[in-house]
Design a protein around this motif. Structure first.
Motif, mmCIF file in Angstrom:
data_model
loop_
_atom_site.group_PDB
_atom_site.id
_atom_site.type_symbol
_atom_site.label_atom_id
_atom_site.label_comp_id
_atom_site.label_asym_id
_atom_site.label_seq_id
_atom_site.Cartn_x
_atom_site.Cartn_y
_atom_site.Cartn_z
ATOM 1 N N LYS A 1 -16.800 -6.705 0.850
ATOM 2 C CA LYS A 1 -17.259 -7.157 -0.484
ATOM 3 C C LYS A 1 -16.367 -6.600 -1.607
ATOM 4 O O LYS A 1 -16.863 -6.034 -2.587
ATOM 5 N N LEU A 2 -15.057 -6.779 -1.450
ATOM 6 C CA LEU A 2 -14.096 -6.279 -2.446
ATOM 7 C C LEU A 2 -13.537 -7.441 -3.256
ATOM 8 O O LEU A 2 -13.277 -8.510 -2.705
ATOM 9 N N ASP A 3 -13.320 -7.217 -4.548
ATOM 10 C CA ASP A 3 -12.541 -8.216 -5.288
ATOM 11 C C ASP A 3 -11.056 -7.922 -5.047
ATOM 12 O O ASP A 3 -10.703 -6.935 -4.395
ATOM 13 N N LEU A 4 -10.196 -8.808 -5.550
ATOM 14 C CA LEU A 4 -8.753 -8.666 -5.259
ATOM 15 C C LEU A 4 -8.191 -7.348 -5.766
ATOM 16 O O LEU A 4 -7.385 -6.711 -5.093
ATOM 17 N N THR A 5 -8.624 -6.935 -6.956
ATOM 18 C CA THR A 5 -8.094 -5.695 -7.552
ATOM 19 C C THR A 5 -8.439 -4.498 -6.682
ATOM 20 O O THR A 5 -7.579 -3.656 -6.379
ATOM 21 N N ALA A 6 -9.693 -4.440 -6.247
ATOM 22 C CA ALA A 6 -10.131 -3.315 -5.418
ATOM 23 C C ALA A 6 -9.425 -3.336 -4.067
ATOM 24 O O ALA A 6 -9.011 -2.294 -3.537
ATOM 25 N N PHE A 7 -9.255 -4.537 -3.509
ATOM 26 C CA PHE A 7 -8.569 -4.684 -2.215
ATOM 27 C C PHE A 7 -7.128 -4.178 -2.334
ATOM 28 O O PHE A 7 -6.665 -3.369 -1.515
ATOM 29 N N ASN A 8 -6.410 -4.638 -3.369
ATOM 30 C CA ASN A 8 -5.013 -4.207 -3.561
ATOM 31 C C ASN A 8 -4.895 -2.702 -3.773
ATOM 32 O O ASN A 8 -3.958 -2.068 -3.286
ATOM 33 N N ALA A 9 -5.874 -2.139 -4.480
ATOM 34 C CA ALA A 9 -5.858 -0.685 -4.724
ATOM 35 C C ALA A 9 -6.004 0.071 -3.394
ATOM 36 O O ALA A 9 -5.317 1.074 -3.164
ATOM 37 N N LEU A 10 -6.861 -0.432 -2.505
ATOM 38 C CA LEU A 10 -7.037 0.219 -1.202
ATOM 39 C C LEU A 10 -5.774 0.077 -0.344
ATOM 40 O O LEU A 10 -5.370 1.022 0.339
ATOM 41 N N VAL A 11 -5.150 -1.095 -0.386
ATOM 42 C CA VAL A 11 -3.900 -1.304 0.368
ATOM 43 C C VAL A 11 -2.846 -0.296 -0.101
ATOM 44 O O VAL A 11 -2.149 0.327 0.708
ATOM 45 N N ALA A 12 -2.761 -0.104 -1.418
ATOM 46 C CA ALA A 12 -1.760 0.807 -1.988
ATOM 47 C C ALA A 12 -2.060 2.268 -1.620
ATOM 48 O O ALA A 12 -1.140 3.095 -1.520
ATOM 49 N N GLN A 13 -3.341 2.583 -1.425
ATOM 50 C CA GLN A 13 -3.754 3.957 -1.096
ATOM 51 C C GLN A 13 -3.318 4.377 0.303
ATOM 52 O O GLN A 13 -3.051 5.532 0.560
ATOM 53 N N SER A 14 -3.284 3.404 1.218
ATOM 54 C CA SER A 14 -2.989 3.699 2.622
ATOM 55 C C SER A 14 -1.468 3.724 2.823
ATOM 56 O O SER A 14 -0.758 2.926 2.239
ATOM 57 N N PRO A 15 -0.937 4.657 3.640
ATOM 58 C CA PRO A 15 0.519 4.730 3.804
ATOM 59 C C PRO A 15 1.066 3.607 4.699
ATOM 60 O O PRO A 15 0.293 2.922 5.379
ATOM 61 N N ILE A 16 2.382 3.432 4.689
ATOM 62 C CA ILE A 16 3.040 2.452 5.565
ATOM 63 C C ILE A 16 2.637 2.734 7.010
ATOM 64 O O ILE A 16 2.655 3.873 7.461
ATOM 65 N N GLY A 17 2.242 1.684 7.729
ATOM 66 C CA GLY A 17 1.788 1.860 9.112
ATOM 67 C C GLY A 17 0.316 2.182 9.202
ATOM 68 O O GLY A 17 -0.220 2.350 10.308
ATOM 69 N N ALA A 18 -0.368 2.260 8.040
ATOM 70 C CA ALA A 18 -1.826 2.450 7.976
ATOM 71 C C ALA A 18 -2.322 3.569 8.894
ATOM 72 O O ALA A 18 -3.331 3.430 9.588
#
Length: 498
Positions: free
Chosen positions: A320-337
């Motif tokens: 239940k994330l909007d695009l902004t929240a989703f992108n912020a979470l993607v940016a938080q996680s390092p390369i290779g997750a």
């Protein structure tokens, strides 16, 4: 007072219809509109749409675009239609639609496709005969499926149309098809640019399918003018020229100026596509590369993945994330997750060729099971599929200085950086993210100029109307490129187990 030359570009996609008003004299997009479609889905891979939705959305999006542009519809000189490729629209002899359209993302016909492919002599036989390897998404298996599952419908077929052909038929009353979109049917030879009639006789020996095929026309040719009743419904000049139009990838190529060798367009839409222009039909020996015709007179070697923003969107909706929240979470996680890998094959997959695959998560531990890592793994997994395809195009001799990025995913700065790093190439977006609708409007301007004796070249129109968004330019970061290479190799190992 400066003169304007106004054109309507329509893109009928899976999720909705978009409309833009282009002034081809200034190269400016003056207004836009959009209306959604819904899907008929079944557990067995069924993906269909009621085509009446397309017509309603076409009217609604056009009215919105005219209003936003604040122009009189009577001053529209031409219309170009871009449509989702491969879909099957069947009409009876009254011109009525016989059943919902089966879409490109429908995998219900995988068994029929496998039988047709075997009949052609496998991938090699299909490449030799058609110049493409037929895939479950292609139109041909949908025809065989209709014959076997709905013989009553099959017996009443008077016209076999692709989505954009159907919209042109609705606009003008004339049934024709253009080489680019026809390339994805599975009964068209991309080298000779002709229907493969034997393929249809093999499905139905009576030979009546031949009569149901639309006439083939050149990319720069007009279909005709709009039927008065439809012109009135749309609020458009009835003398407006309806251009040949084309498939969404072909129109996206025009809308990104990808009409000569050296450019690569990558679309981050529901599906992911990568394509490049070629002036000869250099058919790749790799089954995953579809050497379609372009809608600008050449060819468009292309790869298509079935899972892109539909997969990332599924994760977004789950949390239940909007695009902004989703992108912020993607940016938080390092390369290779942190070791989490997602194989995002929620729709089966075309590239890599795994039609029966399902989605899977790998490498989960108590420590790395976080929302951020799952969001990141979805974006990385879908982008690795595009990297796999781009590598195939590069092996086929296609070179590019940079990648032009379009589609909904291209609006995300964090995703643009991931693409630049995974592909190890600079990426840039066009100012107009609706590249297929823009391409359709540009093609309409090209077509209208030829019919009015004005003869403006397509290259000139692209130079004037396709604008790059310099703020979006994203360069690869060397350290990221190296880190992503490791994550990509891990992805490839997981794919190999399938």
């Amino acid at each position: 007072m400066t003169t304007t030359k106004l054109f309507l570009g329509i893109d009928c996609g899976t999720q909705g219809t978009k409309a833009i008003i282009l002034d081809a004299a200034s190269g400016q997009v003056l207004g836009q509109g959009a209306a959604p479609h819904t899907m008929i889905s079944g557990a067995n891979g069924r993906r269909e749409q009621d085509v009446q939705q397309w017509l309603d959305a076409f009217v609604s999006a056009t009215h919105q675009a005219l209003q936003a542009a604040n122009v009189d519809g009577q001053s529209i000189l031409g219309i170009g239609v871009s449509g989702q490729q491969h879909g099957l629209v069947l009409l009876d002899d009254e011109g009525e639609v016989l059943r919902p359209a089966k879409l490109w993302c429908d995998t219900e016909t995988a068994a029929e496709n496998a039988r047709l492919l075997a009949h052609l002599g496998g991938e090699e036989g299909s490449l030799e005969r058609l110049g493409v390897v037929i895939a479950p998404g292609y139109t041909v298996s949908k025809l065989l499926w209709t014959k076997e599952q709905h013989p009553d419908v099959f017996s009443r077929i008077a016209r076999i149309l692709l989505p954009h052909d159907y919209l042109n038929f609705w606009l003008t009353g004339r049934a024709c098809s253009e080489y680019g979109d026809a390339s994805g049917t599975g009964y068209f030879n991309v080298r000779t640019r002709q229907w493969d009639l034997q393929m249809l006789r093999d499905i139905d020996p009576s030979g009546r399918l031949k009569a149901a095929l639309p006439e083939l026309i050149d990319a720069h040719a007009a279909v005709g003018t709009i039927l008065p009743a439809i012109a009135e419904q749309l609020g458009i000049n009835p003398n407006a020229v309806v251009a040949s139009g084309g498939g969404d990838n072909m129109m996206g190529a025009i809308g990104t100026g990808n009409i000569q060798p050296g450019a690569i367009t990558m679309s981050l839409g529901s599906s992911g596509t990568v394509y490049a222009y070629s002036d000869a039909p250099n058919v790749s020996a790799d089954a995953s590369v579809a050497t379609f015709c372009s809608s600008s007179g050449g060819w468009l070697p292309l790869i298509c993945t079935m899972n892109l923003t539909n997969a990332t969107g599924a994760i977004r909706e789950l949390f239940k994330l909007d695009l902004t929240a989703f992108n912020a979470l993607v940016a938080q996680s390092p390369i290779g997750a942190e070791g989490v890998s997602m194989l995002p094959f929620l729709n089966g997959e075309r590239v890599p060729a795994l039609p029966h695959a399902t989605g899977s998560l790998h490498g989960l531990t108590m420590e790395n099971l976080t929302q951020a890592n799952l969001c990141r793994a979805a974006v990385e997994g879908t982008t690795f599929g595009l990297r796999y395809g781009l590598d195939l195009l590069r092996q086929n001799g296609l070179q590019s200085l940079r990648i032009c990025l379009i589609g909904g995913g291209s609006k995300s700065a964090v995703w643009r950086q991931i693409v630049a790093d995974i592909m190890d190439a600079p990426v840039i977006c066009t100012e107009q993210s609706e590249a297929a609708a823009l391409g359709a409007a540009i093609q309409a301007a090209w077509c209208e100029s030829l019919s009015s004796g004005d003869e403006v070249s397509l290259a000139d129109l692209c130079r004037r109307c396709v604008k790059l968004d310099t703020h979006s330019e994203t360069l690869p970061i060397a350290a990221n490129v190296a880190a992503f290479q490791q994550a990509y190799e891990r992805y490839q190992q997981h794919v190999a187990t399938l």
